[in-house]
Each structure stands twice: as structure tokens, then as C-alpha cells.
Design a protein around this motif. Sequence first.
Motif, PDB file in Angstrom:
ATOM      1  N   GLN A  29       0.829  -1.206   0.000  1.00  0.00           N
ATOM      2  CA  GLN A  29       0.000   0.000   0.000  1.00  0.00           C
ATOM      3  C   GLN A  29       0.864   1.257   0.000  1.00  0.00           C
ATOM      4  O   GLN A  29       0.549   2.254  -0.659  1.00  0.00           O
ATOM      5  N   GLY A  32       3.478   0.714  -3.517  1.00  0.00           N
ATOM      6  CA  GLY A  32       2.891   0.407  -4.818  1.00  0.00           C
ATOM      7  C   GLY A  32       3.737  -0.527  -5.648  1.00  0.00           C
ATOM      8  O   GLY A  32       3.647  -0.531  -6.884  1.00  0.00           O
ATOM      9  N   THR A  76       1.564  -2.226  -8.262  1.00  0.00           N
ATOM     10  CA  THR A  76       0.747  -3.152  -7.484  1.00  0.00           C
ATOM     11  C   THR A  76      -0.046  -2.358  -6.458  1.00  0.00           C
ATOM     12  O   THR A  76       0.506  -1.490  -5.780  1.00  0.00           O
ATOM     13  N   THR A  77      -1.323  -2.656  -6.345  1.00  0.00           N
ATOM     14  CA  THR A  77      -2.184  -1.910  -5.419  1.00  0.00           C
ATOM     15  C   THR A  77      -2.985  -2.874  -4.548  1.00  0.00           C
ATOM     16  O   THR A  77      -3.193  -4.041  -4.903  1.00  0.00           O
TER      17      THR A  77
END
Length: 259
Positions: A29, A32, A76-77
Motif C-alpha cells: 500500500q 505500490g 501493485t495496489t
Amino acid sequence: MELSSKLTLEMLGKPFLLEKRIELLHAIQKYGSISKAAKAVPMSYKSAWEAVDMMNSLSPEPIVARETGGKDGGGTTITAYGLQLLKNYAVLKEEHTRFLTRLSELTDIQSGAFKTIGRLAMQISARNQIQAEVVSVESQNVNAKIHLKLKSGQKFVSVITKEAVEDLHIEENQTVIAIFKSSAVLLFNLRDEKCEENGIEGIVNKIEKDAENAKVQVNIGNHDTIVSVMPVNSLEEMELNEGSSVKVIIKANDIMIGK
């Protein structure tokens, strides 16, 4: 000597949310990026992806999503579902820590003394158990006034002994449980202005009756309900029905505090 334990949630008989995986999700988070998150935790890039794949495969909805393209080449989330899981885990972790702290207070493993450890599993008969936040603690000579705020924002007061405040370590901003019997709950019509102490407004959403008594369930906001038991003739005199607006009154001395 203190007690410690890791909090692990399982799904389908397999480890799902572990403290290390929670750290990884928070790092994803923040950065990312799986690779940056893996370095921050730390763990290998391979182990990080295996952990993400395992969580996603066990979860009914994706927790981590990989995005491609864009000016930064994607990333990436954490999904909305994943963010909610992080919040829920934080709540469970807080309760888990509180349980271990209380267990440590009751346990002396070196001497073998376990005091009244059975109290941790004790259940009580009081029907009303409402979560509230401690706004302030006002100490007096023998007793103390605990000013509480419900999830709906409505406020009320509990009076307990100073000794109980010290034993429970009650302080401002803590979350506690207000406990009181249904027979201690009085209901008044909103138009009755004489009832001011510990007045909580709500709406009757369910009434059950037998030949003598009525059980009235009142919605006080934010999914909290309070139950009052009263004689049927009192219910009829007040002309209460489902949907009626009422004021709930509980005397301060009738409200116990639990943690």
C-alpha cells in the motif's frame, strides 16, 4: 514474565492472514510495488509473490491487484476489499493484544498461580452490551463518572467505583463495553421533557409480547440496539408501536463497564 502469541487467520484450513503478510500488504500500500515492499518487510521477492498469490487464491475477492501500463509502467495496489481486511485485522489484533495483556495479569507461570483465569471465558446474562468510547473520567471521593460516547455520537454516563476504574485501567479514548440489564432500561416518549439524565434517542424496531411483559428493541443508530423489558400495560399506555420514536433512559448507577 509476559505472554505473547502471533495472530493468524485461517481460511479453508490454510493460513490466510499472518502478521508477516499483513506487514507485506501495508508495504505494498505504501510503495505500490512488490519488490520495494518485499525489501521493506523484509522477505525475498519470490516469497512476497507466493504470499500474495496464496492470499488472493484463498480470498473470495482479490486483495492485491497488479496494474500494467501508465507513465510509471504500472504497479501493485491493494484493492478496496484488501483495505477493508487490513482494517478488520487491526481491530482483531487490538483485541488479541488486550486479551494477552489481561491473561498476563492473571497468570504467574513461574509459581503456577493462575488466579481467577476462568473469568476470561465468563459470559454474563445482561442483555444489553453496547460498545462505547470513553470521553472522560471524572473521579470523586469513592465513585467515578465515566462519560461515554456511542458510535452514533450520543453520550451518556456510567458511575462505578474508583477502585474499578483503577482495576480496569479505564482512560480517555479507550473503547469499552457498557453493560446493563433490560429491566433497567426505561422508555419515554420524546415529548416527555422531564427525562434528561442519560437520555438516548432511538426508534422502536421490534416488539415481542406475552401475557404480562413486552420486550422492546430500540435502534439507537449505527447498528446499535438497546432492549427494554416492561409490563404490557405500560407499553399500551405509552401507545408504543414499531417505528415509534422514543428516549431511552438508563440510570448511571445501573451501567457497568467491561473491557
